[in-house]
Each structure stands twice: as structure tokens, then as C-alpha cells.
Design a protein around this motif. Structure first.
Motif, PDB file in Angstrom:
ATOM      1  N   ASN A   1      57.978  43.905  44.450  1.00 37.46           N
ATOM      2  CA  ASN A   1      56.833  43.447  45.228  1.00 37.46           C
ATOM      3  C   ASN A   1      55.509  43.922  44.646  1.00 37.46           C
ATOM      4  N   VAL A   2      55.500  45.134  44.105  1.00 44.73           N
ATOM      5  CA  VAL A   2      54.274  45.603  43.458  1.00 44.73           C
ATOM      6  C   VAL A   2      53.977  44.715  42.258  1.00 44.73           C
ATOM      7  N   ALA A   3      55.023  44.358  41.516  1.00 41.65           N
ATOM      8  CA  ALA A   3      54.823  43.505  40.342  1.00 41.65           C
ATOM      9  C   ALA A   3      54.306  42.135  40.770  1.00 41.65           C
ATOM     10  N   LEU A   4      54.860  41.581  41.843  1.00 42.52           N
ATOM     11  CA  LEU A   4      54.401  40.271  42.318  1.00 42.52           C
ATOM     12  C   LEU A   4      52.958  40.337  42.783  1.00 42.52           C
ATOM     13  N   CYS A   5      52.626  41.451  43.441  1.00 39.48           N
ATOM     14  CA  CYS A   5      51.261  41.644  43.916  1.00 39.48           C
ATOM     15  C   CYS A   5      50.308  41.683  42.729  1.00 39.48           C
ATOM     16  N   PHE A   6      50.707  42.419  41.693  1.00 34.45           N
ATOM     17  CA  PHE A   6      49.881  42.509  40.494  1.00 34.45           C
ATOM     18  C   PHE A   6      49.719  41.128  39.854  1.00 34.45           C
ATOM     19  N   LEU A   7      50.837  40.404  39.748  1.00 31.57           N
ATOM     20  CA  LEU A   7      50.813  39.080  39.130  1.00 31.57           C
ATOM     21  C   LEU A   7      49.880  38.147  39.916  1.00 31.57           C
ATOM     22  N   GLY A   8      50.020  38.188  41.236  1.00 29.51           N
ATOM     23  CA  GLY A   8      49.171  37.344  42.091  1.00 29.51           C
ATOM     24  C   GLY A   8      47.705  37.671  41.892  1.00 29.51           C
ATOM     25  N   CYS A   9      47.367  38.957  41.924  1.00 30.93           N
ATOM     26  CA  CYS A   9      45.968  39.365  41.760  1.00 30.93           C
ATOM     27  C   CYS A   9      45.440  38.947  40.390  1.00 30.93           C
ATOM     28  N   LEU A  10      46.287  39.063  39.377  1.00 30.38           N
ATOM     29  CA  LEU A  10      45.859  38.710  38.027  1.00 30.38           C
ATOM     30  C   LEU A  10      45.597  37.205  37.931  1.00 30.38           C
ATOM     31  N   ILE A  11      46.560  36.401  38.400  1.00 34.85           N
ATOM     32  CA  ILE A  11      46.375  34.945  38.375  1.00 34.85           C
ATOM     33  C   ILE A  11      45.133  34.581  39.180  1.00 34.85           C
ATOM     34  N   GLY A  12      45.019  35.190  40.363  1.00 29.22           N
ATOM     35  CA  GLY A  12      43.877  34.906  41.234  1.00 29.22           C
ATOM     36  C   GLY A  12      42.566  35.224  40.548  1.00 29.22           C
ATOM     37  N   THR A  13      42.481  36.392  39.911  1.00 31.89           N
ATOM     38  CA  THR A  13      41.245  36.780  39.241  1.00 31.89           C
ATOM     39  C   THR A  13      40.885  35.758  38.169  1.00 31.89           C
ATOM     40  N   LEU A  14      41.872  35.380  37.359  1.00 31.02           N
ATOM     41  CA  LEU A  14      41.591  34.455  36.264  1.00 31.02           C
ATOM     42  C   LEU A  14      41.166  33.089  36.804  1.00 31.02           C
ATOM     43  N   VAL A  15      41.878  32.618  37.837  1.00 31.56           N
ATOM     44  CA  VAL A  15      41.541  31.320  38.410  1.00 31.56           C
ATOM     45  C   VAL A  15      40.175  31.378  39.085  1.00 31.56           C
ATOM     46  N   GLY A  16      39.891  32.508  39.720  1.00 31.81           N
ATOM     47  CA  GLY A  16      38.614  32.650  40.400  1.00 31.81           C
ATOM     48  C   GLY A  16      37.453  32.649  39.422  1.00 31.81           C
ATOM     49  N   VAL A  17      37.678  33.213  38.251  1.00 31.24           N
ATOM     50  CA  VAL A  17      36.613  33.269  37.250  1.00 31.24           C
ATOM     51  C   VAL A  17      36.286  31.865  36.746  1.00 31.24           C
ATOM     52  N   LEU A  18      37.309  31.002  36.615  1.00 33.79           N
ATOM     53  CA  LEU A  18      37.065  29.637  36.159  1.00 33.79           C
ATOM     54  C   LEU A  18      36.313  28.881  37.238  1.00 33.79           C
ATOM     55  N   PRO A  19      35.159  28.298  36.901  1.00 32.82           N
ATOM     56  CA  PRO A  19      34.416  27.595  37.939  1.00 32.82           C
ATOM     57  C   PRO A  19      35.168  26.334  38.377  1.00 32.82           C
ATOM     58  N   GLY A  20      35.257  26.127  39.683  1.00 32.97           N
ATOM     59  CA  GLY A  20      35.808  24.867  40.176  1.00 32.97           C
ATOM     60  C   GLY A  20      37.264  24.887  40.579  1.00 32.97           C
ATOM     61  N   VAL A  21      38.113  25.559  39.809  1.00 36.00           N
ATOM     62  CA  VAL A  21      39.545  25.427  40.083  1.00 36.00           C
ATOM     63  C   VAL A  21      39.919  26.023  41.437  1.00 36.00           C
ATOM     64  N   GLY A  22      39.654  27.290  41.631  1.00 35.18           N
ATOM     65  CA  GLY A  22      39.809  27.876  42.946  1.00 35.18           C
ATOM     66  C   GLY A  22      41.240  28.131  43.388  1.00 35.18           C
ATOM     67  N   PRO A  23      41.392  28.968  44.430  1.00 34.60           N
ATOM     68  CA  PRO A  23      42.723  29.395  44.846  1.00 34.60           C
ATOM     69  C   PRO A  23      43.546  28.286  45.509  1.00 34.60           C
ATOM     70  N   VAL A  24      42.884  27.320  46.162  1.00 33.61           N
ATOM     71  CA  VAL A  24      43.647  26.328  46.930  1.00 33.61           C
ATOM     72  C   VAL A  24      44.533  25.504  45.998  1.00 33.61           C
ATOM     73  N   ALA A  25      43.915  24.963  44.939  1.00 30.43           N
ATOM     74  CA  ALA A  25      44.694  24.149  44.011  1.00 30.43           C
ATOM     75  C   ALA A  25      45.772  24.991  43.343  1.00 30.43           C
ATOM     76  N   THR A  26      45.427  26.222  42.963  1.00 30.92           N
ATOM     77  CA  THR A  26      46.399  27.076  42.280  1.00 30.92           C
ATOM     78  C   THR A  26      47.608  27.348  43.158  1.00 30.92           C
TER      79      THR A  26
END
Lengths: 501, 322, 173
Positions: free
Chosen positions: A20-45
Motif C-alpha cells: 500500500n505504501v508503494a501504491l500510494c507512492f506510485l499514485g502521488c508520482l503519477i498525480g504529480t506528473l499529470v498535474g504538472v502537465l497543463p490541461g490533462v488533469g486528474p479526472v482524465a488520468t
């Protein structure tokens, strides 16, 4: 209190497994990268990842999806600070002073303050959810259409306070924002409004389209038109992390922001949007140097960022205690729970205590992860700004185009973003500010919707707005705040006008 | 109209090519685009993604979900109608844009009845009548009695949404008149129902089932012909005394008009096979939906029947858009 | 302030070219346009608020604010507007338009363009945008546009699973 500790203990025993810690890390990492990209956002991801999470167990899947959500919130702030592109309404406020700090060579400091403020806010909000989820749910339910309408009026008053320059221009921008929010079909009657026959405007204008144009593209135009200024700014790279003294100095804004965000986050219909705006208005109000706001005030980043993160966290409360999603990401979480065979609703806490408390505990772990991911990334982001601007901005343009295109897989949205870029630059030349416009746009939709819902429910009786103690006192507060901010502002406005002439 | 003929002409060439390809058993040879007329993250989108995943295995090829939201879900219809009928652009069509919108829009750019080919109905989802603390009644009959006594207020997921039309139909069948409060989606409307700000709502089953189990809402009736498996104590409208009241929201698979028969048949049988998969079934049943066995012809008949039925309701209530 | 006239010749002279006069005029025009677009909407319904109430009253407020701004600009002088940065704006908007029309083509009666996909739209967009500055270097820009497009293709299409067209004319999607 013993209960809370026991429950959190259960939660941490679930959330702290290696997987679960690994999944949490993975989620936060994907989220951070997607959040940095303008437009894509968490909903589509999240929507795209949802079928993949079916192979995970329910707790793991939800922990990962939640990680994407707050990771994206934080990643969005990064883009707002670095290149002045707020991906979501909540990041508009961060862009105001955060990007100014970046221009002053303090990008690292701004990002660091945002990260640390978010962490403190996230920690407090997690504890609040654990201890007070049930009573806070009741508070949220008290907000019917008339209470909500009063809150929106208060929000618009904040927008006036947000403005730096002329009050008239600020009010004009709010009005413009609300007008833009009217574009599209009217919710109540289905009438087409202000679409001028353009088919693609039927469902209204996306916030990202407006924000990316008014802030992002306009910023590029500003920099291109003024090359000397931009290069001087970019040659300086300041300190990467805030000092202990700077964190201490911003503790009060962080805590105030956390309180605001925590309360507004539980409101239905995404009341969390208001939190950073309110925090900014309050910080500007209480600051000993209100004139630094808009020019890179640290409290103008730390406060709203904390409010944003606290709101993002407590907006889980309606989902967890009622199964009611306050925003699109939460709606996807409902879908994720359903796929896993869990019916979200008031009974989850009794039937699946491991999931309930595990998810809450994972929020705090997620905040730790965000700190671990983002503090080292700050160095990379700041170095990105050292890339010559003539190469940096074409890259930003391409990322923005792809991001906006992927919102609805439609090139018309890209053209509209370009149009708003031109409008944004023209507004800048005419000394108008885009932030009140953005707030007016976000609040405008809710404002009219709630006004009309309240009037349908009361069968056209306008006293409904003063009938409820909550809406009456919110309206009173709005009038009071308006009076308070307008009086000295008129005087100050005259002073600046005097200076200019 | 020139462009339309142009597209059709191009389409027939493409379909000739496609049918020659399929006779050699080579379909699909490239990714299939499955268009969803709503933004990523909604209920239709979720169904489409799980269905697409399953379809990939059955067809042994890529199926890419593409969200084309806009213009009250008409943009998705238009996008598929304008595509070549070669089986590489398909639509997840649901009740709103397929049979309700033609009654709402005077200037519809592409009418699903003439520009699309139905392939198979995927599922039929029931709705549920719920009340909150503002209207403490226990049966649908009580609700109708109250509604005839005084004007009740009901919420919906939006103007002309399935939730709105189903509530209108209830009023027409049971002969009462209530005030409609439109919301942006079922979530905020349910919030106000639980908070006691509105009286009742007809909503999708998954949106309310948690609140019913948690005793925040009372379920009065389901709008389907049979009771719903996960809510065995909730009667049908018929059993609750409102005869002749049924309503559902459905999803189906469609393609551009002029699909080659070989491809249509392949997709029809692939859909049937995908609907036997346990994950797809589980997800559909979470949505209160019953997998359908209607193939291309039955789906087309079903659609024209639905179009007639909702048209009457829309006209009777005098809802118009534009 | 950045917009105080320095380099280029002022577009007009005196009060009519002052920033705040033009600002007022802009508000007046936007308000007027919005009023034209919403004039036919009903202001009242049975429940009280018609679909026209908000847009019509806001348009009127906007026009009033515009008039007030024009009045204020007469009384207190604001800087004169300098020239418009044509090169920057046309390159940037040009890049956006190029992206919009090439990514999946255009089919607007006389204007027909096949879908070229990200493989073509990406480099074109970066290249045209890069021309916005006077210090653009074509060689660097060419390299950047190719590299960046490849990166975006991998990231968005394959990393994030976005159904963005790659090269429909070559590989069919």
C-alpha cells in the motif's frame, strides 16, 4: 479521543503495508506528473487508469487513486508557479504571487513554501477527518441552495479584495467572468445563451480553456514582447528551500489557510474552490505589508496553498460519510468503490472500517510522499527555468495545445484557448487583472444556479435568503467585508492615481 | 449537403475495402475508436471503458475510448455519423442523445435515426424513486397523495436528463404536478435531498443505493418491470400502486450508417460475448443495469419505440432547448 | 509600468490613446456585445429568475462601468498605449491555429485538410511558435520541434493513453 487514536492505529496498520505504501507512492508520482502537465488533469488520468485498478484489492486501488488526486493538486501548483498556468481554479491564486516570486528569482522558495504549507495543512486535515468527520458532514448538509448562494456572494466580495489596482476595473473583471460563465445552455430552462450560434459553446466554456489562455498564453505574449526583462529575471536562480525562519514566519498564514480549507472543503458542489481565494483575501487583509501582495508575497503562496490542500483533503468527507461525490474526481472514486464491490455510503465506516480508516491514514502517508517526491524535484523544476526562453516557450505552447486538445479531443477548444490568450494579453495591456475574472467565472455558474434553485424551492419567495440563519449571517458578513474593504480602498485608489499623474 | 455526400461516397469506398478485408477474416487491422459523448469520468464513460477492455480480448485488437463531449452530447453523435462506416469508429449511445435530443433540438445536425446504424443494445438501467427527510412518506402511494395535496419539489440531474424525464413521467401517470429543480448532476441533487431541502427525486440506482442502505433516504419504488436484485425489499412502481409507470436509461453500441453487414454481425456477436464476462456483468449490475440480448434489428426497433415514448413526454411537458 | 509608451510610435495621440480610455471603450464594447447576444432572453419566469436576467443585467452593468471608466480616464491621465507586438502575437496564435487545423484535419466546405496527426502538427506548432521571438535560431528550433514532438507522442499517446491522432495518413490512427 482514544477512539480516534485506536481508529487511526487500525488505519495505519492497513495503509503501512509495503504494497500500500508503494501504491500510494506510485499514485502521488503519477498525480504529480499529470498535474504538472497543463490541461490533462486528474479526472482524465483516473478515468483511464480505473479499469487497470480492478486487479488491485479495494484498499490498494483507492489509496492509489487518492494519491493521484492530491498529487495532481500539488503538481498543478508547480505549473502555476513556474510558468503561470493554473490548471485548476484553485491554482489561480497560487499563480498570483507564486509566479511573481519565480520572476523575482525565488521559484525554489515558492515551491518549497507550497510543499511545506501543503504538508502541514494535509496533516491537520487528516486529523480533522479522523476526529470530526461525522459532525462535519452534518454541517455540509445544512448548506442548501439559499445558504450556498449567500456563500457565493461572500466569495465575490473576496474577489474585490483580491484586486491590486482600481476597484472599478476589478469589478468589471468579475462581471466579465460571470458573463462568460453564462455562455452555453441555461441549466434551468435549457435556453441557449451568448453562444452566438456557435455549436461548440453549447455546453459552456471549460475553465482550463480560460485559465490557460488568460494566464498561460498571455504570459508568453508578455514575455515575448518584453525580452530584456524576461532574460534578466531568468538568469537568477535563488535558494531552493525556505529557511526555518521563513517557515516560522509563514506558519500563521498556513494555519489560517488550513482552517478555511478544511471548512470549505466539506461543502457540496466543490466549495473547496473558494478556499484559496478566501485565504488570499484574509492574508492580504491582515498583512502588515499588503502592498507586497501580487508582487511575490510569501504569505500569498503559503496561505492559499495550505487552504487548497486542506480543502482537497476534507472534500473526501462527503464521499466517505455519505457516498456523495463533491467533484468529478470523487465521482470517479465512487466508481472505483463500486467496481470493487463496495457501496459508498454512510454504512462504509461500520462495514469496512479497514478501508475507511486505511484510506484516511493513507492521506497522511500521501502527504509525506508528496514531500519526498517534490522537494528533490524543486531543483529540477527551477533548472528548467534556466533553459533559454526562446526554447522554453515553444515547448509550453505544444504542451498546452496537446493538453487542451485532450480535454475533449476537439481542436475547437485549442482555438478558443488561443483567443483567450489574445484577450488576456489585451487585458494586461489595459491594466486589467485576470484573477477576479477567473473567480467570477467559477462562482458565476454556482451563483445563478443556487439563486434559481433557492427561488424554485421557495416558490419565488426572496425572503428565503434571510430566512435561514446561515445565509442571513453570510450575507451580513459579505456586506460588512465589502464596506470594510471599500472604504480604505477608495482612499488608496485616489493616492495611486495621484502618484501616476 | 455537398460535404455529406462526399463523406458517404468516401464511406462506401471504405466499406468496400473493409468488407473485402473481413472476408479474409482480418478485422480489426488497426485500433477501433469507441466514442463516448461525455467527458472522462462519468457513468457512461466508465461502462464504455470496461466494455472496451473486454471487446479488445474478444476482437483481438485495440479498442481506444475517445471522449467527445459537447453540445448536449450531440458532438459525439456527429463525430460518429461523419466517420467512414468501416467499423473503426463506433459510438456508445445512450437514451439522451439517441432518442430524447431529436425532440429537444430543432436544428439537430445529425439525427441518430438516419445517420447511425444500431449494432447491439448493451444494457438497460433502472431508476429509483427516493425521498429524504423533508417528505417522510413510506410508500409511493403516500407520495402521490401528498403531491396531489400540495405542490412537491423534486430535484433532477439536469434539464431533460433521464432523471428529470422519469419524474415528469411519474407526474403524468399518477396525475400530479410538482416543481422541478435542476442540478448539475445527481450528486448535488442527492445532497440537497439528504439535507432536506427538496422532497423527492427519481435517480439512478447506484447514485442512491448507499444512502438507502445508510437510511439517509427512503426508497419508494424501482422504475423497472421487475424488482432490483440488490434491493429486494423495494417494490416496483406497479406493485406500489402506480400502474404503467416504467422508465430506464440504456446504453447501446452504434456505428455510422452504412456499416457492412459482415462487420456489423461481427460486432454484434462480439458484444454478446463481452456481455458474458463476469467483470462486465458485475459492473453493469452495480449500475443497476441488466445486460441486454437485443441485436441490431431489435435494438433499432427498441430505439424507435423509445423515441416515440419520450417524445410524447417531452411534448406534454413542453420542454424545448435552443 | 511595462505598457508605458517607450519604443514604438503611439497608435493615436492624446486622451483617445490613453490606456484607461481604451479600457473603458473595451468594457463598453464587451457589454454591448453581450447585451446583443442576450437581449431576446426572457428576464422573468414563474419561479422568478429568467434565463435573461443575469446576462442582461450584467451586460448593462458592464456598459455602465465602461462609461465610468471613460469618464475617469478624462479626469486622471493614464499612460499612452504603445504599439501592438505583431510578430509575437501572430506567431503564437499562428502556432495554435496550425495545431488546431492539422491535428485531425478540417472539413469546412471549401476548406479541406486531411488529419495529419501529432507527427506533423507537433513539429509545426513548435517551429511556428518559436518564430515569435527575434532571437529565434532556426537550427535549434528544428531540433527542438522534432525532439519535443517525439517526447510528447510517447508521453501522451503511450504513457497517458490519450487517443490523440499520431499519423492517420500513415498508420491509420
Amino acid at each position: 479521543m482514544g477512539d480516534v487514536i485506536g481508529n487511526l492505529g487500525l488505519g495505519f496498520s492497513v495503509a503501512l503495508t509495503l504494497k500500500n505504501v508503494a501504491l500510494c507512492f506510485l499514485g502521488c508520482l503519477i498525480g504529480t506528473l499529470v498535474g504538472v502537465l497543463p490541461g490533462v488533469g486528474p479526472v482524465a488520468t483516473i478515468a483511464i487508469l480505473l479499469p487497470i485498478t480492478m486487479s488491485l484489492d479495494p484498499i490498494g486501488a483507492l489509496i492509489m487513486l487518492a494519491g493521484i488526486y492530491y498529487g495532481a493538486q500539488y503538481g498543478g501548483s508547480t505549473t502555476a508557479i513556474l510558468v503561470n498556468i493554473p490548471g485548476e481554479a484553485t491554482a489561480v491564486v497560487t499563480a498570483l504571487d507564486g509566479h511573481q516570486m519565480a520572476r523575482n528569482g525565488e521559484a525554489g522558495l515558492a515551491l518549497g513554501l507550497a510543499a511545506i504549507g501543503s504538508f502541514i495543512a494535509g496533516t491537520i486535515a487528516t486529523l480533522l477527518i479522523a476526529a470530526l468527520a461525522a459532525p462535519m458532514t452534518k454541517l455540509g448538509l445544512l448548506f442548501g441552495p439559499s445558504e450556498y448562494f449567500a456563500l457565493m456572494i461572500m466569495g465575490l466580495v473576496f474577489a474585490v479584495v483580491l484586486a491590486r489596482g482600481s476597484v472599478l476595473k476589478a469589478v468589471a473583471m468579475i462581471v466579465f467572468g460571470v458573463l462568460l460563465s453564462c455562455v452555453g445552455t441555461d441549466l434551468e430552462t435549457g435556453r441557449e445563451r451568448l453562444t452566438f450560434g456557435v455549436h461548440h459553446l453549447y455546453d459552456g466554456i471549460e475553465f482550463v480553456v480560460i485559465a490557460m489562455g488568460l494566464f498561460g498564453f498571455a504570459e508568453i505574449l508578455k514575455n515575448i514582447a518584453d525580452p530584456e526583462k524576461r532574460d534578466v529575471v531568468r538568469a537568477r536562480i535563488g535558494r531552493l528551500l525556505p529557511t526555518a525562519a521563513e517557515i516560522r514566519g509563514n506558519l500563521a498564514p498556513i494555519l489560517r489557510g488550513t482552517a478555511l480549507g478544511s471548512v470549505l472543503g466539506i461543502l457540496p458542489g466543490n466549495g473547496a474552490i473558494l478556499a484559496p481565494f478566501a485565504s488570499y483575501a484574509i492574508e492580504k487583509r491582515v498583512s502588515r505589508q499588503p502592498e507586497t501582495f501580487g508582487k511575490g508575497a510569501q504569505a500569498g503562496v503559503a496561505g492559499p496553498e495550505s487552504a487548497n490542500n486542506a480543502g482537497a483533503q476534507t472534500s473526501f468527507i462527503p464521499l466517505l460519510t455519505l457516498g456523495l461525490p463533491p467533484n468529478a474526481v470523487m465521482a470517479l472514486m465512487v466508481g472505483a468503490m463500486l467496481i470493487q464491490g463496495i457501496v459508498p455510503g454512510p454504512q462504509v465506516i461500520d462495514r469496512n472500517p479497514q478501508l475507511f480508516w486505511g484510506l484516511i491514514a493513507s492521506m497522511w502517508i500521501g502527504n509525506v510522499m508528496l514531500l519526498i517526491i517534490n522537494l528533490p524535484l524543486i531543483g529540477i523544476w527551477v533548472r528548467l527555468l534556466a533553459v533559454p526562453y526562446r526554447l522554453l516557450f515553444p515547448a509550453i505552447v505544444l504542451f498546452c495545445c496537446i493538453g487542451v486538445y485532450s480535454l475533449s479531443n476537439d481542436a475547437t477548444a485549442v482555438l478558443m484557448t488561443g483567443l483567450f490568450g489574445l484577450i488576456g494579453y489585451a487585458l494586461y495591456r489595459l491594466d486589467f487583472e485576470p484573477a477576479p475574472l477567473a473567480l467570477g467565472f467559477v462562482l458565476g455558474k454556482l451563483l445563478e444556479e443556487k439563486l434559481r434553485q433557492a427561488l424554485i424551492i421557495s416558490n419565488g419567495d426572496p425572503t428565503t435568503f434571510v430566512g435561514s440563519p446561515i445565509s442571513a449571517s453570510l450575507l451580513g458578513l459579505a456586506v460588512f467585508a465589502l464596506a470594510l474593504s471599500l472604504l480604505p480602498r477608495v482612499r488608496r485608489g485616489r493616492d495611486t492615481a495621484f502618484k501616476e499623474s | 449537403m455537398l460535404t455529406r455526400r462526399h463523406v458517404l461516397l468516401g464511406g462506401s469506398v471504405a466499406s468496400m475495402l473493409a468488407s473485402s478485408a473481413i472476408s479474409q477474416g482480418a478485422y480489426p487491422t488497426k485500433p477501433i475508436t469507441l466514442i463516448v459523448s461525455y467527458a472522462a469520468g462519468g457513468g457512461t464513460d466508465a461502462i464504455a471503458r470496461i466494455f472496451a477492455q473486454r471487446l479488445e480480448t474478444v476482437l483481438n485488437g485495440r479498442v481506444v475510448v475517445e471522449n467527445r463531449p459537447g453540445a448536449a452530447a450531440n458532438l459525439g453523435t456527429e463525430a460518429v455519423a461523419a466517420a467512414a462506416p468501416d467499423g473503426y469508429t463506433l459510438l456508445i449511445g445512450n437514451q439522451g442523445p439517441m432518442v430524447v435530443n431529436p425532440h429537444l433540438f430543432r436544428r439537430l445536425r445529425s439525427d441518430p435515426a438516419t445517420t447511425l446504424d444500431p449494432i447491439a443494445l448493451i444494457a438497460d438501467a433502472g431508476l429509483i424513486v427516493v425521498v429524504g427527510p423533508r417528505l417522510p412518506v413510506a410508500t409511493l402511494g403516500d407520495l402521490v397523495r401528498e403531491a396531489k395535496n400540495r405542490q412537491l419539489v423534486y430535484g433532477s440531474a439536469g434539464n431533460a436528463s433521464a432523471s428529470h424525464l422519469a419524474a415528469l413521467l411519474l407526474g403524468q401517470v399518477a396525475q400530479f404536478n410538482a416543481r422541478h429543480v435542476p442540478y448539475r448532476g445527481a450528486g448535488p441533487a442527492l445532497n440537497d435531498l439528504v439535507g432536506g431541502h427538496i422532497d423527492f427525486m427519481v435517480t439512478t440506482i447506484p447514485s442512491a443505493v448507499g444512502l438507502i442502505e445508510g437510511r439517509q433516504l427512503t426508497a419508494l419504488a424501482v422504475t423497472t418491470e421487475a424488482r432490483f436484485p440488490s434491493l429486494p425489499n423495494v417494490p416496483t412502481a406497479q406493485e406500489a400502486g402506480v400502474a404503467g409507470y416504467t422508465a430506464s436509461a440504456w446504453y447501446g453500441l452504434l456505428g455510422p450508417r452504412g456499416l457492412p453487414a459482415a462487420i456489423r454481425d461481427r460486432l454484434e456477436s462480439a458484444t454478446r460475448e463481452a456481455l458474458r464476462d463476469s467483470t462486465v456483468l458485475a459492473r453493469l449490475s452495480d449500475d443497476g443495469a441488466i445486460p441486454s440480448r437485443k441485436g441490431a434489428r431489435e435494438f433499432a426497433e427498441f430505439m424507435s419505440g423509445e423515441r416515440e415514448r419520450w417524445g410524447q413526454i417531452v411534448r406534454a411537458a413542453n420542454i424545448t432547448l435552443e | 509600468m511595462a505598457d508605458v509608451s517607450d519604443g514604438g510610435p503611439p497608435a493615436a495621440t492624446g486622451w483617445m490613446a490613453s490606456r484607461d480610455f481604451v479600457a473603458g471603450l473595451a468594457l463598453l464594447l464587451v457589454g454591448g456585445g453581450a447585451l446583443l447576444g442576450s437581449m431576446e432572453l426572457p428576464v422573468k419566469t414563474s419561479s422568478g429568475v429568467g434565463s435573461g436576467l443575469l446576462p442582461i443585467s450584467l451586460s448593462l452593468i458592464m456598459m455602465a462601468l465602461g462609461l465610468a471608466q471613460i469618464g475617469l480616464s478624462w479626469r486622471s491621465a493614464s499612460p499612452t498605449l504603445s504599439g501592438w507586438p505583431w510578430r509575437g502575437t501572430s506567431a503564437l496564435i499562428g502556432a495554435i491555429v496550425v495545431f488546431a487545423i492539422t491535428i485531425r484535419g478540417v472539413n469546412l466546405g471549401p476548406l479541406q485538410l486531411p488529419a495529419l496527426g501529432l507527427v506533423i502538427a507537433g513539429p509545426l506548432t513548435v517551429f511556428v511558435a518559436g518564430l515569435a521571438t527575434t532571437d529565434a535560431r532556426l537550427g535549434q528550433l528544428g531540433l527542438l520541434s522534432a525532439g519535443l514532438s517525439a517526447f510528447c507522442l510517447l508521453l501522451f499517446r503511450y504513457g497517458l493513453g490519450q487517443p490523440i491522432p499520431v499519423a492517420p495518413w500513415l498508420i491509420g490512427y
